[in-house]
Design an enzyme around this catalytic site. Structure first.
Site, short mmCIF file in Angstrom:
data_model
loop_
_atom_site.label_atom_id
_atom_site.label_comp_id
_atom_site.label_asym_id
_atom_site.label_seq_id
_atom_site.Cartn_x
_atom_site.Cartn_y
_atom_site.Cartn_z
N SER A 83 0.35 -2.71 6.80
CA SER A 83 -0.98 -2.20 6.45
C SER A 83 -1.69 -1.45 7.56
CB SER A 83 -1.89 -3.35 6.02
OG SER A 83 -1.69 -3.63 4.67
N LYS A 86 -2.29 2.13 7.11
CA LYS A 86 -3.39 2.60 6.25
C LYS A 86 -4.48 3.28 7.07
CE LYS A 86 -2.73 -1.16 2.87
NZ LYS A 86 -3.05 -2.56 2.57
N TYR A 209 4.03 5.45 0.20
CA TYR A 209 3.25 4.36 0.80
C TYR A 209 4.17 3.28 1.38
CZ TYR A 209 0.76 -0.08 0.89
OH TYR A 209 0.28 -1.31 1.25
N TYR A 261 -9.51 -7.15 5.54
CA TYR A 261 -9.62 -7.58 4.14
C TYR A 261 -10.88 -8.42 3.93
CZ TYR A 261 -4.74 -6.51 5.07
OH TYR A 261 -3.60 -5.92 5.50
N VAL A 279 0.72 -7.41 7.40
CA VAL A 279 1.40 -8.68 7.08
C VAL A 279 2.63 -9.00 7.91
CG1 VAL A 279 0.68 -9.09 4.70
CG2 VAL A 279 2.63 -7.61 5.17
N1 GLN Z 1 3.43 -3.03 2.51
C1 GLN Z 1 2.58 -4.18 2.32
C2 GLN Z 1 2.11 -4.27 0.89
O1 GLN Z 1 1.88 -3.27 0.28
C3 GLN Z 1 1.43 -4.08 3.28
C4 GLN Z 1 0.44 -5.21 3.11
C5 GLN Z 1 -0.23 -5.64 4.38
O2 GLN Z 1 0.23 -5.41 5.48
N2 GLN Z 1 -1.30 -6.37 4.20
O3 GLN Z 1 1.96 -5.33 0.35
#
Ligand code: GLN
Length: 334
Positions: A83, A86, A209, A261, A279
């Protein structure tokens, strides 16, 4: 989770450059040794390959806007950016389509719900809400310039590599593991498409993505990418401008409200810095004008944020006086 750190440090608010190198270096080493044996948190396993990560891995890097670099522990260990991509893809899209358009098309408000929430999209009548949750990130990736998924991928790959100052490579095993198990992200993309929120095919957007999430980085790469945002969009080592100062500012603003988050408010309350987690256990925290901290430690809190990574950032933010909202020594001390 930060209460036990309350007595750690009481430094004055830092409104200029960081302290001398020997002091920063000692604090980065201290942040590592202080939390290396902490064992809270759980390694992510909903993407099967992530479960193989070693829970004890712990790397910390701090890079100043001047380019001064400090790294300790497993800072050479590579892991998928997940993530954290992003934040940088959002910066690239902001640079390409501008402040007004990202505000209108993506949004900048926290959902208060988990990163992969489907209900958040439904509750907000198809608005992806912000670029740091999966819905908003997929919608952001879909806005990357390029007339095909492969052209969009090249744009992202090149852009994130420029932030890092080296060519990043995709961890194909991570990509394969996620693309074969990501029904949830596909559902989110289809739902966005049903609200006519995607300018491209939903499965193509999910594919690009997923690939961006599989880019392999180290804690030092994260610190370098963050330090580029801290430096107003200019890479601290090469001096290359990657995004405009306005885009760097807008990206940090969204990270402050949405980077962790549904725990973003608590994070800002305790640490006072824009940040982004992923994650696989990475986290980057940015001190505008000063530099950035990149950390890696796979065990996560229930929201999906690295536990040791958060603690290390909290310690360094306090020790170095980085909290954006502190205006005097008393406020920074706890
Ligand atoms: N690629 C992971 C997903 O889409 C990224 C989520 C994350 O790092 N929180 O679930």
């Amino acid at each position: 989770m930060f209460e036990s750190d309350a007595s750690t440090v009481a430094q004055q608010a830092n409104t200029g450059a960081l302290p001398p190198a020997s002091e920063v270096s000692a604090l980065v080493r201290e942040a590592h040794s202080r939390y290396a044996s902490h064992s809270e948190g759980k390694v992510a396993d909903y993407i099967p390959i992530l479960a193989r990560a070693q829970a004890e891995h712990f790397g910390i890097s701090l890079i100043e806007a001047t380019g001064a670099t400090y790294s300790v522990g497993d800072w050479q260990q590579s892991f998928s950016i997940q993530s954290i991509s992003k934040a940088f893809v959002f910066a690239l899209v902001c640079d390409a389509i501008g402040h007004e358009a990202v505000h209108r098309r993506i949004g900048v408000n926290n959902t208060g719900l988990p990163f992969n929430s489907v209900i958040a999209v439904e509750l907000n009548r198809g608005s992806p809400m912000n670029p740091m949750v999966n819905a908003g990130a997929i919608a952001t990736t879909a806005l990357i310039p390029g007339d095909s998924p492969s052209a969009q991928w090249d744009y992202i790959h090149n852009g994130l590599s420029r932030f890092a100052g080296r060519e990043l490579r995709v961890d194909e095993l991570v990509y394969e593991s996620e693309i074969s198990t990501n029904q949830r992200n596909r559902s989110i993309a289809e739902l966005l498409d049903s609200y006519e929120r995607l300018p491209v095919d939903p499965l193509d957007a999910v594919d690009v993505y997923t690939r961006q999430c599989a880019l392999a980085v180290t804690s030092q790469d994260l610190a370098m990418m963050g330090a580029t945002l801290a430096d107003g969009g200019v890479h601290p080592i090469s001096g290359e401008r990657i995004v405009s100062a306005e885009v760097a500012r807008d990206t940090l603003t969204v990270l402050a409200s949405c980077g962790l988050y549904e725990r973003s408010g608590e994070w800002l309350f305790e640490i006072g810095l824009p940040a982004k987690s992923g994650v696989s256990g990475g986290i980057v925290a940015i001190a505008p004008g000063k530099g950035a901290i990149g950390a890696y430690s796979p065990p996560l809190d229930p929201a999906g944020n690295s536990v040791r990574g958060q603690r290390a950032c909290a310690y360094l933010s306090r020790a170095l006086g980085l909290n954006l909202f502190a205006s005097n020594a008393q406020q920074q001390a706890r």
